[in-house]
Structure formats: structure tokens, C-alpha cells
Design an enzyme around this catalytic site. Structure first.
Site, PDB file in Angstrom:
ATOM      1  N   CYS A 115      32.885   5.452  14.192  1.00  0.00           N
ATOM      2  CA  CYS A 115      34.105   5.637  14.956  1.00  0.00           C
ATOM      3  C   CYS A 115      35.176   4.990  14.699  1.00  0.00           C
ATOM      4  CB  CYS A 115      33.614   5.659  16.315  1.00  0.00           C
ATOM      5  SG  CYS A 115      33.421   3.862  16.867  1.00  0.00           S
ATOM      6  N   GLU A 116      36.474   5.337  14.897  1.00  0.00           N
ATOM      7  CA  GLU A 116      37.471   4.585  14.562  1.00  0.00           C
ATOM      8  C   GLU A 116      38.212   3.635  15.588  1.00  0.00           C
ATOM      9  OE1 GLU A 116      41.060   7.742  16.326  1.00  0.00           O
ATOM     10  OE2 GLU A 116      40.367   7.743  14.314  1.00  0.00           O
ATOM     11  N   HIS A 117      37.370   3.610  16.705  1.00  0.00           N
ATOM     12  CA  HIS A 117      37.812   2.720  17.827  1.00  0.00           C
ATOM     13  C   HIS A 117      37.013   1.299  17.539  1.00  0.00           C
ATOM     14  CE1 HIS A 117      38.309   6.898  19.887  1.00  0.00           C
ATOM     15  NE2 HIS A 117      39.502   6.456  19.696  1.00  0.00           N
ATOM     16  N   HIS A 118      35.937   1.465  17.377  1.00  0.00           N
ATOM     17  CA  HIS A 118      34.975   0.185  17.208  1.00  0.00           C
ATOM     18  C   HIS A 118      34.212   0.094  15.917  1.00  0.00           C
ATOM     19  CE1 HIS A 118      35.012   1.214  21.657  1.00  0.00           C
ATOM     20  NE2 HIS A 118      34.990  -0.139  21.657  1.00  0.00           N
ATOM     21  N   GLN A 156      34.407  12.469  16.874  1.00  0.00           N
ATOM     22  CA  GLN A 156      33.606  13.608  16.497  1.00  0.00           C
ATOM     23  C   GLN A 156      34.229  14.709  16.696  1.00  0.00           C
ATOM     24  OE1 GLN A 156      29.354  13.265  18.187  1.00  0.00           O
ATOM     25  NE2 GLN A 156      29.090  15.469  18.231  1.00  0.00           N
ATOM     26  N   HIS A 184      26.418   7.827  19.058  1.00  0.00           N
ATOM     27  CA  HIS A 184      27.496   6.838  18.930  1.00  0.00           C
ATOM     28  C   HIS A 184      27.011   5.429  19.096  1.00  0.00           C
ATOM     29  CE1 HIS A 184      31.032   9.742  17.969  1.00  0.00           C
ATOM     30  NE2 HIS A 184      29.762  10.702  18.534  1.00  0.00           N
ATOM     31  N   CYS A 186      28.602   2.879  19.187  1.00  0.00           N
ATOM     32  CA  CYS A 186      29.770   2.105  19.997  1.00  0.00           C
ATOM     33  C   CYS A 186      29.378   2.405  21.632  1.00  0.00           C
ATOM     34  CB  CYS A 186      31.044   2.520  19.715  1.00  0.00           C
ATOM     35  SG  CYS A 186      31.213   4.493  19.956  1.00  0.00           S
TER      36      CYS A 186
END
Length: 227
Positions: A115-118, A156, A184, A186
């Protein structure tokens, strides 16, 4: 009235100049042209070494001496999709299929993304279907397209759409359907920590979007358990 001389534009520092020289034009996930810094392997290793120190570790101890290099090599594998054009994977098609024009479905394509956030892992599976017009593509190519997009920082929702749009445009298909079911980390290993939670996304194009009978057949096929 006193006229002040115009301010001169400051010259960039040598460090800034070096960064500028390392920049190149690349395409991001949505096909837009962006500038990206070309960071060396050594610079990446130094960055991971800094993170080890930030964690409270000693990067010079025996067990961690090679860790920055190992992590750098692992990241090259995790994010190898940035160096591959998924459209080229679909260049070769086959017309000798005796006029086959029903859906082609490939189920249970494994996904390992981040995931691009975490930058936490996304683990799951994808189901892909398309309706050919006159030509079909090799079955392995469907899985390769999923692999290319999953080997990038992702959400996703975007991953699902990217796979579908690429297949639709490159194959000139009558319709495309993509489903992703994943976990996920995260939200399973941190934050809310719901270990059993999974996420399902669907995206339909062409006949799959316009005709519910195609959607229903597709959903029924991907739900059939393998004996």
C-alpha cells in the site's frame, strides 16, 4: 523615489545541481509525465542504514552489516513493476481460435503488493476475465499484467482499475472484468488490527458493465471452488 537594483536569481547549490542532473522524465501510474530522481543503490543503502539508527539499532553490528544492501535488493524486487510497460506484455495475440467469442476467465492469480500509505504488504488474489473480439492473448500474459501493476505502490481500487483498463485498451476487448480480494497488513498488523478483515474490489468495462447477465456469469464462475 529610490530605485533598488533588481534582485539576482541565486545560483543553485552544487548539491541541488547534482539532484537536478539526476532527474529524468518518467510516466507515473496514470500515464502522466513526471520527474523522478535517479537515486543510486549506495544512496538507498545509506537511507536504510539511517532508518536502522532511527529505530535504535546499531547498523555496524555483525547481524546488520549487510541488511541495508539486502533490503535495497528486496525493494528492487518488490517494486520491479515501475520498470515494465504492461502494454508491451499484451503485444502478441493469436487469431487461430476458431472464432471463440465468449469470456476467458483466469482465477486465483496471487497478488503481493504494497500500500502506498504505509508501504505495508497487500496479500491476496485476483480474478480476471475478458471477452475477445477476434484475437486472444496467451494466458500467462493476464497474470503478468496483474504482476506488473501489483509490483508498485498501490491502492487496491487503483490496482483493480489499472488491470482492467490496460486489458480493455491493449486487447481491444468487448469487455473486461477484474476482481481483487486481499488482506491489507496496514490494518491487520497496525492501527485498528482487524486480522480477519479482507477487501474486495470489482471493476467492469464493456459488455460486463452494460449487461448484468455477463456480470452474473462471471461472478458465478469465480465463486466456484476448485475440487
Amino acid at each position: 523615489m529610490i530605485r533598488r537594483p533588481p534582485r539576482s536569481t541565486p545560483k543553485p547549490s552544487s548539491a541541488a545541481s547534482d539532484v537536478y542532473k539526476r532527474q529524468k522524465l518518467v510516466k507515473d501510474n496514470d500515464g502522466k509525465i513526471i520527474e523522478a530522481n535517479q537515486v543510486s543503490d549506495k544512496e538507498a543503502e545509506d537511507a536504510f542504514r539511517t532508518i536502522l539508527s532511527w529505530l535504535g539499532e546499531d547498523p555496524s553490528r555483525e547481524g546488520l552489516l549487510e541488511t541495508p544492501k539486502r533490503v535495497m535488493k528486496a525493494y528492487k524486487e518488490y517494486f520491479s513493476g515501475y520498470k515494465v510497460d504492461p502494454n508491451k506484455i499484451l503485444d502478441k495475440t493469436f487469431g487461430d481460435v476458431d472464432g471463440y467469442d465468449d469470456m476467458v476467465i483466469q482465477k486465483n492469480i496471487s497478488i503481493q503488493s504494497h500500500c502506498e500509505h504505509h508501504m505495508a504488504p497487500i496479500i491476496g488474489k485476483a480474478h480476471v476475465a475478458y471477452i475477445p473480439k477476434e484475437r486472444v492473448v496467451g494466458l500467462s500474459k493476464l497474470a503478468r499484467v496483474v504482476e506488473v501493476f501489483s509490483k508498485r505502490l498501490q491502492t487496491q481500487e487503483r490496482l483493480t482499475m489499472q488491470v482492467a483498463k490496460t486489458l480493455m485498451e491493449s486487447l481491444d476487448a468487448k469487455g473486461v472484468a477484474v476482481t481483487i480480494d486481499s488482506t491489507h497488513q496496514c490494518m491487520t498488523m497496525r492501527g485498528i488490527k482487524k486480522e480477519q478483515a479482507s477487501t474486495v474490489t470489482n471493476y467492469y468495462l464493456g459488455q460486463f458493465k452494460e449487461d448484468l447477465s455477463y456480470q452474473n456469469r462471471y461472478l458465478r464462475f469465480i465463486s466456484i471452488a476448485k475440487d
